[in-house]
Design a protein around this motif. Sequence first.
Motif, short mmCIF file in Angstrom:
data_model
loop_
_atom_site.label_atom_id
_atom_site.label_comp_id
_atom_site.label_asym_id
_atom_site.label_seq_id
_atom_site.Cartn_x
_atom_site.Cartn_y
_atom_site.Cartn_z
N LEU A 44 -27.71 37.46 32.70
CA LEU A 44 -28.67 36.78 33.21
C LEU A 44 -30.10 37.00 32.68
O LEU A 44 -30.95 36.17 32.28
N ASP A 46 -30.47 38.02 29.52
CA ASP A 46 -30.52 37.41 28.12
C ASP A 46 -30.69 35.88 28.36
O ASP A 46 -31.39 35.36 27.37
N ILE A 47 -30.31 35.27 29.45
CA ILE A 47 -30.47 33.75 29.51
C ILE A 47 -31.94 33.62 29.68
O ILE A 47 -32.93 32.77 29.24
N ARG A 50 -33.83 34.54 26.42
CA ARG A 50 -33.73 33.31 25.29
C ARG A 50 -34.49 31.99 25.77
O ARG A 50 -34.89 31.38 24.87
N ASN A 51 -34.60 31.83 27.07
CA ASN A 51 -35.39 30.75 27.66
C ASN A 51 -37.04 30.80 27.98
O ASN A 51 -37.63 30.00 28.36
N ALA A 58 -34.11 31.97 35.48
CA ALA A 58 -32.84 31.73 34.85
C ALA A 58 -31.68 31.86 35.80
O ALA A 58 -30.79 30.86 35.76
N HIS A 61 -31.43 28.33 37.25
CA HIS A 61 -30.91 27.40 36.07
C HIS A 61 -29.32 27.81 36.38
O HIS A 61 -28.56 26.65 36.34
N VAL A 62 -28.87 28.96 36.24
CA VAL A 62 -27.44 29.17 36.30
C VAL A 62 -26.85 28.35 37.74
O VAL A 62 -25.91 27.82 37.54
N ASP A 70 -24.95 28.57 31.34
CA ASP A 70 -25.82 28.68 30.19
C ASP A 70 -25.57 29.97 29.83
O ASP A 70 -26.63 30.74 29.48
N GLY A 71 -24.44 30.78 29.64
CA GLY A 71 -24.01 32.05 29.51
C GLY A 71 -23.20 32.17 28.14
O GLY A 71 -22.83 33.30 27.73
N PHE A 74 -24.13 34.29 25.11
CA PHE A 74 -24.25 35.63 25.57
C PHE A 74 -22.88 36.37 25.30
O PHE A 74 -22.49 37.35 24.52
#
Length: 83
Positions: A44, A46-47, A50-51, A58, A61-62, A70-71, A74
Amino acid sequence: MPTDTPAAAGRNPSKKARAQLLSTAVALLAERYGCGQEAAFDALLDIAHRNHASVANAAEHVLSRRSMVDGRKFFAHRTDLAI
């Protein structure tokens, strides 16, 4: 803006609501990828990184993309996780 005007709904979630949001997103990632809570929380983070988003954004979004989390990027480069 007058001080007696309430904030727009969802704009300033309580700490309890934010904790629940993060917990739910982490649980979803952990279940989806068969990993522990720590690895899911790292995903999470990392998401979010990255964004260029907050961890709360995030998590939203998940949760909004349950069928296409969107994992994958990763987890695809993690060698310690079996996917």
